[in-house]
Design a protein around this motif. Structure first.
Motif, PDB file in Angstrom:
ATOM      1  N   SER A 166       0.798  -1.062   0.095  1.00  0.00           N
ATOM      2  CA  SER A 166      -0.004   0.027   0.042  1.00  0.00           C
ATOM      3  C   SER A 166       0.953   1.200   0.183  1.00  0.00           C
ATOM      4  N   HIS A 167       0.429   2.161  -0.750  1.00  0.00           N
ATOM      5  CA  HIS A 167       1.135   3.552  -0.807  1.00  0.00           C
ATOM      6  C   HIS A 167       0.232   4.637   0.320  1.00  0.00           C
ATOM      7  N   ASN A 168      -0.564   3.949   1.072  1.00  0.00           N
ATOM      8  CA  ASN A 168      -1.441   5.007   2.034  1.00  0.00           C
ATOM      9  C   ASN A 168      -0.866   4.833   3.314  1.00  0.00           C
ATOM     10  N   GLN A 169      -0.472   5.808   3.571  1.00  0.00           N
ATOM     11  CA  GLN A 169       0.116   6.097   5.085  1.00  0.00           C
ATOM     12  C   GLN A 169      -0.358   5.687   6.113  1.00  0.00           C
ATOM     13  N   GLY A 170      -1.785   6.175   6.236  1.00  0.00           N
ATOM     14  CA  GLY A 170      -2.738   5.745   7.234  1.00  0.00           C
ATOM     15  C   GLY A 170      -2.999   4.253   7.269  1.00  0.00           C
ATOM     16  N   LYS A 171      -3.011   3.535   6.167  1.00  0.00           N
ATOM     17  CA  LYS A 171      -3.458   2.189   6.389  1.00  0.00           C
ATOM     18  C   LYS A 171      -2.081   1.258   6.899  1.00  0.00           C
ATOM     19  N   VAL A 172      -0.858   1.828   6.179  1.00  0.00           N
ATOM     20  CA  VAL A 172       0.285   1.066   6.581  1.00  0.00           C
ATOM     21  C   VAL A 172       0.521   1.283   8.145  1.00  0.00           C
ATOM     22  N   ARG A 173       0.303   2.345   8.574  1.00  0.00           N
ATOM     23  CA  ARG A 173       0.488   2.580   9.980  1.00  0.00           C
ATOM     24  C   ARG A 173      -0.624   1.478  10.639  1.00  0.00           C
ATOM     25  N   GLY A 184       0.461  -2.047  10.349  1.00  0.00           N
ATOM     26  CA  GLY A 184       1.601  -2.243  11.255  1.00  0.00           C
ATOM     27  C   GLY A 184       1.179  -2.371  12.765  1.00  0.00           C
ATOM     28  N   ASP A 185       0.251  -1.467  13.377  1.00  0.00           N
ATOM     29  CA  ASP A 185       0.004  -1.633  14.491  1.00  0.00           C
ATOM     30  C   ASP A 185      -0.719  -3.014  14.921  1.00  0.00           C
ATOM     31  N   LEU A 186      -1.609  -3.554  13.852  1.00  0.00           N
ATOM     32  CA  LEU A 186      -2.297  -4.781  14.110  1.00  0.00           C
ATOM     33  C   LEU A 186      -1.619  -5.933  13.946  1.00  0.00           C
ATOM     34  N   LEU A 187      -0.532  -5.842  13.396  1.00  0.00           N
ATOM     35  CA  LEU A 187       0.326  -7.128  13.073  1.00  0.00           C
ATOM     36  C   LEU A 187       1.594  -7.207  14.325  1.00  0.00           C
ATOM     37  N   ARG A 188       1.806  -5.888  14.838  1.00  0.00           N
ATOM     38  CA  ARG A 188       3.035  -5.876  15.971  1.00  0.00           C
ATOM     39  C   ARG A 188       2.742  -7.050  16.952  1.00  0.00           C
ATOM     40  N   PRO A 189       1.753  -7.506  17.706  1.00  0.00           N
ATOM     41  CA  PRO A 189       1.591  -8.380  18.475  1.00  0.00           C
ATOM     42  C   PRO A 189       1.958  -9.805  17.926  1.00  0.00           C
ATOM     43  N   TYR A 190       1.950 -10.138  16.584  1.00  0.00           N
ATOM     44  CA  TYR A 190       2.413 -11.221  16.198  1.00  0.00           C
ATOM     45  C   TYR A 190       3.932 -11.431  15.746  1.00  0.00           C
ATOM     46  N   ASN A 191       4.723 -10.187  16.193  1.00  0.00           N
ATOM     47  CA  ASN A 191       6.225 -10.093  15.941  1.00  0.00           C
ATOM     48  C   ASN A 191       6.590 -10.221  14.387  1.00  0.00           C
ATOM     49  N   VAL A 192       5.840  -9.396  13.558  1.00  0.00           N
ATOM     50  CA  VAL A 192       5.954  -9.552  12.399  1.00  0.00           C
ATOM     51  C   VAL A 192       6.323  -8.123  11.837  1.00  0.00           C
ATOM     52  N   GLU A 193       7.271  -7.957  11.213  1.00  0.00           N
ATOM     53  CA  GLU A 193       7.975  -6.523  11.019  1.00  0.00           C
ATOM     54  C   GLU A 193       7.504  -6.099   9.504  1.00  0.00           C
ATOM     55  N   THR A 194       7.031  -5.084   9.245  1.00  0.00           N
ATOM     56  CA  THR A 194       6.221  -4.589   7.840  1.00  0.00           C
ATOM     57  C   THR A 194       7.047  -3.787   7.519  1.00  0.00           C
ATOM     58  N   THR A 195       7.331  -3.752   5.969  1.00  0.00           N
ATOM     59  CA  THR A 195       7.821  -2.981   5.289  1.00  0.00           C
ATOM     60  C   THR A 195       6.716  -2.266   4.094  1.00  0.00           C
ATOM     61  N   SER A 196       6.467  -1.066   3.825  1.00  0.00           N
ATOM     62  CA  SER A 196       5.607  -0.571   2.744  1.00  0.00           C
ATOM     63  C   SER A 196       6.360  -0.787   1.564  1.00  0.00           C
ATOM     64  N   ALA A 197       5.486  -1.170   0.368  1.00  0.00           N
ATOM     65  CA  ALA A 197       5.621  -1.164  -0.879  1.00  0.00           C
ATOM     66  C   ALA A 197       6.343   0.105  -1.229  1.00  0.00           C
TER      67      ALA A 197
END
Ligand code: IMP
Length: 202
Positions: free
Chosen positions: A17-24, A27-40
């Motif tokens: 995604s190129h939408n900063q609001g969604k990427v954020r 990222g917040d929703l996946l943090r508890p699962y120890n997943v590091e996210t990188t935006s496209a």
């Protein structure tokens, strides 16, 4: 036979995604699962044209392209606001209603103007999530949150159509809600709960 879902086993996931609001939010929703996210966007990956006719088709299209280009699993979300009294608009065109300048004040005014004196102010947000692998496999999940549209809009938090969306049974619009509270009831969090249960369980 229950459907067998493919498990995500890595620690790094591309958010297509190129939408900063969604990427954020993702990222917040996946943090508890120890997943590091990188935006496209931060990887300089191309953003495809959203030519699908449904939220699911568009999510798949974005995740497939990112996974293919980066040779790593990618997650894409396609979402929007559906207003039944407007025959489902803005729907898959929710972002486009804000124009190239991404002016959501204008988009919300357009929704209000099209609704006019309609007594049906029901609306819902939809989120479709597509988790795709470079070999072409995909897992798709959807979520919805129902509510009504208020005018004048209220609140400055969130993004997009949040200030005019009052979730069912609530007193605050998404624009007035702390992000943590919105996350706990949003369309995206419902789709996420299904994704995590199916693909991120240990
Ligand atoms: P997409 O990037 O094509 O998925 O565009 C989705 C658009 O739908 C966003 O730009 C917002 O306008 C709207 N949208 C999706 N989710 C939300 C939300 O949680 N709050 C407010 N607007 C949303």
């Amino acid at each position: 036979m229950p459907k067998v879902h493919r498990q995500f086993s890595g620690s790094q996931l591309i958010i297509a995604s190129h939408n900063q609001g969604k990427v954020r939010e993702i990222g917040d929703l996946l943090r508890p699962y120890n997943v590091e996210t990188t935006s496209a966007a931060s990887l300089g990956l191309e953003e495809p044209e959203e030519t699908g006719k449904t939220f699911t088709a568009n999510a798949k299209l974005k995740a497939h392209l990112a996974a293919k280009m980066a040779k790593r699993p990618a997650l894409a979300d396609d979402s929007g606001l559906v207003v039944p009294a407007l025959q489902g608009d803005p729907g898959i065109y929710s972002a486009r209603w804000a124009g190239p300048e991404k002016d959501f004040d204008k988009a919300m005014q357009l929704v209000e103007c099209r609704l006019g004196k309609s007594s049906d102010r029901n609306a819902y947000f939809v989120a479709a999530l597509a988790l795709c692998w470079p070999d072409g496999h995909s897992e798709i999940f959807t979520g919805r949150v129902y509510g009504t549209l208020v005018w004048p809009k209220r609140g400055t938090l969130g993004f997009g159509y949040d200030p005019m969306f009052l979730p069912q049974g609530g007193t605050k619009t998404f624009g007035e809600m702390e992000p943590g509270i919105k996350h706990s009831i949003s369309h995206r969090s419902k789709a996420f709960a299904k994704l995590v249960l199916a693909c991120f369980s240990t």
